[in-house]
Motif scaffolding. Structure first.
Motif, PDB file in Angstrom:
ATOM      1  N   UNK A  75       0.814  -1.209   0.000  1.00 52.43           N
ATOM      2  CA  UNK A  75       0.000   0.000   0.000  1.00 52.43           C
ATOM      3  C   UNK A  75       0.855   1.270   0.000  1.00 52.43           C
ATOM      4  N   UNK A  76       2.124   1.132   0.379  1.00 53.33           N
ATOM      5  CA  UNK A  76       3.028   2.274   0.290  1.00 53.33           C
ATOM      6  C   UNK A  76       2.840   3.320   1.366  1.00 53.33           C
ATOM      7  N   UNK A  77       2.226   2.931   2.506  1.00 51.90           N
ATOM      8  CA  UNK A  77       2.066   3.891   3.598  1.00 51.90           C
ATOM      9  C   UNK A  77       3.412   4.140   4.272  1.00 51.90           C
ATOM     10  N   UNK A  78       3.782   5.430   4.454  1.00 50.48           N
ATOM     11  CA  UNK A  78       4.998   5.724   5.208  1.00 50.48           C
ATOM     12  C   UNK A  78       4.791   5.403   6.679  1.00 50.48           C
ATOM     13  N   UNK A  79       3.624   5.784   7.181  1.00 51.48           N
ATOM     14  CA  UNK A  79       3.250   5.463   8.557  1.00 51.48           C
ATOM     15  C   UNK A  79       1.845   4.868   8.506  1.00 51.48           C
ATOM     16  N   UNK A  80       1.730   3.535   8.424  1.00 51.40           N
ATOM     17  CA  UNK A  80       0.428   2.914   8.179  1.00 51.40           C
ATOM     18  C   UNK A  80      -0.532   2.941   9.369  1.00 51.40           C
ATOM     19  N   UNK A  81      -0.005   3.147  10.587  1.00 52.52           N
ATOM     20  CA  UNK A  81      -0.860   3.075  11.766  1.00 52.52           C
ATOM     21  C   UNK A  81      -1.935   4.166  11.700  1.00 52.52           C
ATOM     22  N   UNK A  82      -3.190   3.731  11.960  1.00 53.98           N
ATOM     23  CA  UNK A  82      -4.386   4.591  11.947  1.00 53.98           C
ATOM     24  C   UNK A  82      -4.844   4.993  10.540  1.00 53.98           C
ATOM     25  N   UNK A  83      -4.124   4.506   9.518  1.00 53.89           N
ATOM     26  CA  UNK A  83      -4.636   4.707   8.155  1.00 53.89           C
ATOM     27  C   UNK A  83      -5.821   3.761   7.934  1.00 53.89           C
TER      28      UNK A  83
END
Length: 810
Positions: A577-585
């Motif tokens: 998904x390419x989230x830099x900071x996936x937490x809470x996304x």
């Protein structure tokens, strides 16, 4: 004339007992090994060929690619079988089979866990050859709650095969009437079920969903129908029947779906290819690999060549002993063709004795081979139909080939050369013989290297950090039997001393259920940013029980109600998904279109990232995985913290009995389940070791014989050297150096070839070892040591001989 050949052959064989014993033993070992491999290969190639129409039966597979995710299924959509038969005249019939999974069957008020059950359409017996002992194959599975059982199953539950009309109780409350009894399905089948339940009894069987695949679907084509033509029509078929559902789900047509780089396709696989060429998701049983058929066939050929080389080597080495015989025969007028016939007769006679011994050894050792290979091969009347001509062919072909060179070599001796002593002896002028020795040991060294590489890869599999701890975990597989009591059972286990933790879900890394779902990065459900990962429903105890590691965020919590809409990703999914900071996304899942055509979505907030763990075979790379929080009672996994396993197991069984007195607990240990998934590799490793040992023994028998003849032919030289002061070490070195040179040449030749072929084998593993230099060093040292020990016996014997006797005998 033939009688005279036989008489002379028997005299020659009986005169040279040691030569005869070595030759027959070497050939017998080689032929026995080849017979076992022939049994294995024939068994592997015979899968599903018991079906009369095997060449007209095809399975429909599905290939799905969504974004960067792709998966190949052995299953297809619920309505596909019916649609294919209705739409295509050249489809004679079609059938669906759906594995029913573990189910308990009542026998005398005791529930027995059965794993070989399947739902099947009534057309099952039209497509597959499953001979019915009693019942009507045309109607046996027409009605709901009807079941067809195998002969052995009928005897197991009713002690007779006359069971038509009797009732079998499944899961304590589902009554099925027996409407047919079939013969046991042959072992050589890619599916092997004991119960076939009417598909009409399966609630989902009439589903019209074209975007879900969970039925193994087979078609029987009419004679001379072109399977390629049917396969080419699949895109239009999908457009016609699944197009509307695709637009509702993803708001795009199939063509638009494919333009985006994804695809949704069907293909046909011949029935007879499934066992050796299919490793798709949703198989009805464990398949093998055609790669192993090729490997074993090559090994059989190599070992047979080693045995034949032995014969040729020993026969040419002792040529000087028979040179006078050839000379006298020629002086007396014997034509060369008669000499050739004589030597070929001796060769075929030796091969006959070796083949006879090999056949007896194969029959006696067959149970042991079955145990090692996991097969159930038996010598039957049908086996003798092909085994008898095979034995005759072996005798004639191997006897002629193995004896051809000695026959032509010996018969070419000129009487005058014999009388003048011009014939080369020992290793003087024996270029072909040297080549054959190199060939033998090159094969042996290749097998040693192969064995070491396979062993190291298996050891790597056993010791690799998988991202979870499979040791000391007991898995109760049939927790679903407990229904509402499953949670009570799990909770009671955590109170036992010796139980560290317990989790309840059927989704496990080593075995159990698998499930995939589509997730999207944005609420618009953009297909370009969609993912098709494994989606597992777990509880809050799953990650700590399996000793997994949370690398970001947190685990599920029983005390946070919002976690029901929370989700945990593995690192591969987070990277996708390419989230830099996936937490809470937030990520999204489609619920399909509503009555107005609007899309409904489920949104999940990411609460944690778990370290990647291998939930598939190490043949495959770790794929994206998501965990959702929920209740799944498929199995209960218990982490044990004590060495007193038997006592704790008894307590766990008592807890089970308290909540389910009529059902036996089905359990295993997670490390055993893990090992079972690599049973084929372990079997290959074991067989490789056995065949390597046999190849070395056969090669050493030949080397032993050659060393004996070399020492015999240099008796005078050894005697003179000893009289002139040569010590025993010098004599041994003189006799051994020629052989050691040949072994060293074999090491140089075989090592690059072995590296290349084993490197190709390792490519089948996503996670694998690197082939280290020491593997070649160990293989070379082992081959050299074995050769030296083999030669040393004859060398020491020759060196210790009294030189006076040696010279007097000369």
């Amino acid at each position: 004339m033939f009688k005279n050949y036989l008489k002379t052959a028997f005299r020659s064989i009986s005169k040279n007992k040691s030569f005869t014993l070595i030759n027959i033993l070497g050939l017998a070992l080689g032929l026995t090994t080849c017979l076992f491999i022939v049994f294995y290969v024939v068994d592997e190639l015979s899968y599903d060929r018991y079906n009369i129409n095997a060449n007209r039966i095809f399975r429909v597979n599905e290939d799905l690619k969504l974004g960067d995710n792709s998966v190949q299924y052995a299953v297809a959509m619920p309505p596909l079988a019916k649609t294919l038969k209705a739409e295509y005249p050249y489809v004679e019939d079609a059938v669906r089979i759906k594995n029913a999974g573990a189910t308990h069957v009542k026998k005398n008020n005791v529930n027995i866990i059965e794993n070989r059950l399947a739902f099947a359409d009534a057309s099952l017996f039209n497509v597959f050859t499953l001979p019915m002992i009693s019942g009507d194959p045309k109607t046996a599975l027409n009605e709901p709650n009807s079941v067809v059982v195998t002969e052995s199953t009928a005897k197991k539950y009713f002690n007779t095969i006359n069971v038509l009309g009797k009732v079998i109780v499944f899961n304590d409350h589902e009554n099925f009437k027996v409407t047919g009894v079939i013969k046991d399905i042959p072992n050589q089948s890619h599916f092997n079920f004991d119960f076939f339940l009417s598909m009409e009894s399966f609630p989902d069987s009439r589903s019209n969903e074209w975007l879900r695949s969970d039925y193994n679907t087979y078609v029987l084509l009419r004679n001379k129908a072109d399977s390629k033509k049917l396969e080419a029509s699949f895109p239009n078929l999908l457009e016609k029947f699944s197009g509307d559902q695709m637009k509702s789900e993803l708001k795009m047509s199939i063509k638009e779906f494919e333009k985006s780089g994804s695809y949704f396709r069907l293909n046909l696989m011949p029935l007879t290819d499934i066992h050796l060429k299919s490793t798709l998701t949703g198989e009805l049983g464990a398949n093998s690999s055609v790669q192993y058929v090729y490997i074993f066939s090559a090994i059989a050929l190599f070992i047979l060549l080693i045995a034949c080389v032995n014969f040729m080597n020993l026969s040419t080495a002792r040529s000087s002993n028979r040179a006078r015989e050839v000379g006298v025969r020629k002086v007396l007028g014997s034509p060369r063709k008669y000499l050739i016939a004589q030597f070929l007769c001796e060769s075929i006679l030796l091969t006959f004795f070796a083949t006879l011994i090999a056949l007896l050894a194969a029959i006696i050792l067959l149970p042991l081979f079955n145990q090692v290979s996991g097969k159930e091969i038996a010598i039957t009347a049908q086996s003798l139909i092909w085994l008898t001509p095979l034995a005759l062919a072996i005798i004639l072909i191997i006897g002629s080939l193995a004896g051809s060179y000695p026959a032509f070599f010996l018969s070419a001796f000129q009487p005058i050369d014999v009388l003048k002593g011009k014939l080369a002896t020992g290793f003087k002028g024996g270029m072909l013989r040297n080549f054959l020795v190199v060939f033998q040991f090159a094969i042996s060294i290749f097998l040693i290297i192969g064995t070491l590489v396979i062993y190291n890869q298996l050891n790597y599999i056993q010791t690799k950090n998988l991202g979870y701890d499979r040791n000391q975990v007991l898995v109760v597989k049939n927790a679903f039997e407990l229904k509402d009591e499953a949670s009570v059972f799990k909770q009671s286990l955590t109170q036992l001393p010796g139980v560290v933790n317990a989790t309840m879900t059927g989704f496990l890394p080593t075995s159990g259920w698998r499930n995939t779902r589509i997730y999207f990065k944005d609420a618009n459900l953009s297909q370009k940013e969609s993912m098709f990962p494994q989606s597992w429903e777990v509880d809050a105890d799953y990650i700590p029980t399996l000793n997994m590691k949370i690398v970001a965020g947190r685990n599920f919590s029983k005390d946070i109600s919002s976690d029901t809409s929370g989700i945990i990703l593995n690192q591969a999914a987070a990277k996708f998904f390419g989230f830099k900071d996936p937490i809470n996304k937030t990520i999204y899942q489609s619920k399909g279109g509503d009555s107005k055509g609007e899309r409904n979505v489920n949104d999940y907030h990411i609460i944690g990232i778990v370290q990647d763990f291998n939930f598939n075979s190490l043949h495959e790379k770790i794929e994206p995985m998501v965990m959702t929080y929920g209740h799944n009672s498929g199995a209960v996994s218990i982490r044990v913290g004590t060495s007193k396993i038997p006592a704790l197991l008894a307590q766990i069984k008592a807890k089970w009995k308290a909540v389910s007195p009529n059902v036996e607990m089905d359990y295993s240990f997670m490390d055993q389940d893990f090992d079972a998934s690599y049973r084929s590799e372990q079997m290959i490793g074991t067989i490789f070791i056995i065949f390597t040992a046999l190849a070395i023994i056969i090669a050493c028998l030949g080397l032993f014989g050659l060393a004996a003849f070399a020492a015999e032919q240099r008796t005078k030289e050894i005697g003179i050297r000893k009289i002139l002061g040569a010590n025993i070490g010098a004599i041994i070195g003189m006799l051994s150096k020629d052989f050691i040179k040949l072994v060293l040449i074999a090491i140089v030749i075989s090592s690059p070839l072995a590296w290349y072929l084993m490197h190709l084998w390792l490519q089948d593993f996503a996670y694998r070892i690197n082939i280290s230099w020491w593997v070649f060093a160990v293989a070379g040292l082992a081959a050299t040591t074995v050769a030296v020990l083999t030669i040393s016996f004859q060398s020491v014997k020759a060196a210790l001989a009294n030189p006076v006797k040696s010279l007097r005998s000369e």
